[in-house]
Motif scaffolding. Structure first.
Motif, PDB file in Angstrom:
ATOM      1  N   GLU A  15      49.949  90.635 -18.094  1.00 32.05           N
ATOM      2  CA  GLU A  15      49.584  90.421 -19.486  1.00 32.05           C
ATOM      3  C   GLU A  15      50.716  89.859 -20.340  1.00 32.05           C
ATOM      4  OE1 GLU A  15      46.736  93.643 -20.987  1.00 32.05           O
ATOM      5  OE2 GLU A  15      47.887  94.703 -19.429  1.00 32.05           O
ATOM      6  N   GLY A  18      53.113  85.311 -16.858  1.00 28.33           N
ATOM      7  CA  GLY A  18      52.282  84.936 -15.734  1.00 28.33           C
ATOM      8  C   GLY A  18      52.936  85.272 -14.404  1.00 28.33           C
ATOM      9  N   THR A 157      45.617  82.833 -13.688  1.00 25.85           N
ATOM     10  CA  THR A 157      45.705  83.909 -14.673  1.00 25.85           C
ATOM     11  C   THR A 157      44.970  85.132 -14.144  1.00 25.85           C
ATOM     12  OG1 THR A 157      44.992  84.651 -16.870  1.00 25.85           O
ATOM     13  CG2 THR A 157      43.732  82.870 -15.880  1.00 25.85           C
ATOM     14  N   SER A 158      45.520  86.296 -14.396  1.00 26.07           N
ATOM     15  CA  SER A 158      44.873  87.521 -13.912  1.00 26.07           C
ATOM     16  C   SER A 158      43.583  87.819 -14.654  1.00 26.07           C
ATOM     17  CB  SER A 158      45.837  88.706 -14.008  1.00 26.07           C
ATOM     18  OG  SER A 158      46.398  88.824 -15.304  1.00 26.07           O
ATOM     19  N   SER A 159      43.285  87.067 -15.709  1.00 25.70           N
ATOM     20  CA  SER A 159      41.989  87.206 -16.382  1.00 25.70           C
ATOM     21  C   SER A 159      40.856  86.613 -15.546  1.00 25.70           C
ATOM     22  CB  SER A 159      42.022  86.514 -17.753  1.00 25.70           C
ATOM     23  OG  SER A 159      42.901  87.175 -18.621  1.00 25.70           O
ATOM     24  N   CYS A 183      43.222  84.536 -22.862  1.00 30.10           N
ATOM     25  CA  CYS A 183      43.296  85.169 -21.540  1.00 30.10           C
ATOM     26  C   CYS A 183      44.735  85.583 -21.274  1.00 30.10           C
ATOM     27  CB  CYS A 183      42.797  84.213 -20.456  1.00 30.10           C
ATOM     28  SG  CYS A 183      43.879  82.789 -20.163  1.00 30.10           S
ATOM     29  N   ASP A 184      44.938  86.294 -20.172  1.00 26.05           N
ATOM     30  CA  ASP A 184      46.299  86.620 -19.756  1.00 26.05           C
ATOM     31  C   ASP A 184      47.056  85.312 -19.487  1.00 26.05           C
ATOM     32  OD1 ASP A 184      45.619  89.279 -19.877  1.00 26.05           O
ATOM     33  OD2 ASP A 184      45.223  89.462 -17.713  1.00 26.05           O
ATOM     34  N   PRO A 185      48.369  85.317 -19.653  1.00 29.81           N
ATOM     35  CA  PRO A 185      49.126  84.070 -19.471  1.00 29.81           C
ATOM     36  C   PRO A 185      49.015  83.519 -18.049  1.00 29.81           C
ATOM     37  CG  PRO A 185      50.593  85.955 -19.617  1.00 29.81           C
ATOM     38  CD  PRO A 185      49.238  86.452 -19.995  1.00 29.81           C
ATOM     39  N   TYR A 186      49.048  82.220 -17.960  1.00 31.58           N
ATOM     40  CA  TYR A 186      49.013  81.568 -16.658  1.00 31.58           C
ATOM     41  C   TYR A 186      50.353  81.711 -15.957  1.00 31.58           C
ATOM     42  CZ  TYR A 186      44.456  79.296 -16.984  1.00 31.58           C
ATOM     43  OH  TYR A 186      43.106  79.052 -17.039  1.00 31.58           O
TER      44      TYR A 186
END
Length: 287
Positions: A15, A18, A157-159, A183-186
């Motif tokens: 989060e 990345g 991304t973990s999203s 979204c979560d960072p790439y």
């Protein structure tokens, strides 16, 4: 031969930074820097090699960092790569194998074979990579090796854990990562420095069609699809003679310039303190 590279995306969420771009805790920072410094002294013959705890740990620690770069399997693998001057996975893999061999000779007390193994690392710009690491991690006025242009990468991304995007850029590494506030960072599941990003994009377009930089490629859980994608891209880069082994192996690296790094304190997702001089690694990827 079984690959050491990860075959599936990480299971946890990232989060703050990345995957591959994570920070380094103060404890690891100091331990790694000491190991690189000692190994540089041994490589320069400024310190006599012997099977002491310090020397064994130095070889093991440095080998482990190159292992992470080749395997692309840790939260900080690209951070480490950047410290070492962005060697390719191929160079990192051969370096860690040679360090493993050197460690075996050191454990047997064979100084001649140990030094011979280290000498063979010269073709991989080993001394230059160690110097790049020490310069980038200096407590005051750290400097990063000039970052090359031209990249191909798998961003993630973990999203959206079960998919990845294939991207190419004629710019520096940070241009690979999109700014997405939803979204979560790439981060990076893989990255290759290439001699001709435009040629690479054409070849990738033929391989992936609409999936290139537009649609995400699915990575079904429980499969080796990610590894297959990595291998197919790398095979193409070898076939087209596009892969740059390292900045020191590039056909035309251009003038080298050092990049000064500011040093505010950073915290990771668990509230741990990063060593101050790691901060520029993260700010560079946010620019």
């Amino acid at each position: 031969m079984q690959s050491t590279r990860i075959a599936q995306p990480p299971a946890r969420r990232y989060e703050k930074f990345g995957f591959g771009l994570g920070g380094i805790t103060s404890r690891s920072w100091e331990e790694r820097r000491r190991s690189v410094q000692l190994l540089r002294e041994i490589y320069d013959r400024q310190a006599a090699p012997s099977w002491t705890d310090a020397q064994a740990k130095a070889v093991s620690t440095v080998r482990g960092m190159f292992w992470n770069i080749r395997s692309e399997n840790s939260y900080d693998w690209f951070t480490l790569s950047r410290f070492f001057g962005l060697p390719s996975g191929k160079v990192a893999g051969k370096t860690q194998k040679k360090l493993r061999e050197a460690a075996e000779w050191l454990s047997r007390g064979d100084q001649g074979e140990f030094e011979a193994a280290l000498d063979e690392l010269e073709e991989f710009a080993f001394g230059e990579m160690l110097d790049a690491y020490l310069a980038a991690t200096r407590p005051r006025s750290p400097e990063f090796h000039a970052e090359p242009h031209g990249w191909v990468a798998l961003i993630w991304t973990s999203s959206s854990r079960d998919e990845t995007k294939v991207v190419a850029s004629a710019g520096r590494p940070q241009t690979l990562l999109p700014k997405n506030e939803n979204c979560d960072p790439y981060g990076l599941l893989a990255a290759w420095n290439v001699s001709d990003a435009h040629h690479a994009r054409e070849e990738l377009g033929a391989m992936f069609h609409d999936f290139l930089e537009i649609e995400a490629l699915p990575i079904p859980r429980g499969t080796a699809r990610l590894l297959e994608i990595k291998h197919s891209i790398e095979a193409m880069l070898y076939r087209e003679d596009l892969l740059v082994l390292s900045p020191w192996h590039a056909r035309d690296t251009g003038p080298e310039t050092a990049v000064p790094a500011p040093a505010p304190e950073q915290l990771d997702d668990n509230g741990r303190v990063f060593a101050a001089s790691v901060s520029d690694v993260f700010s560079a990827f946010r620019r």
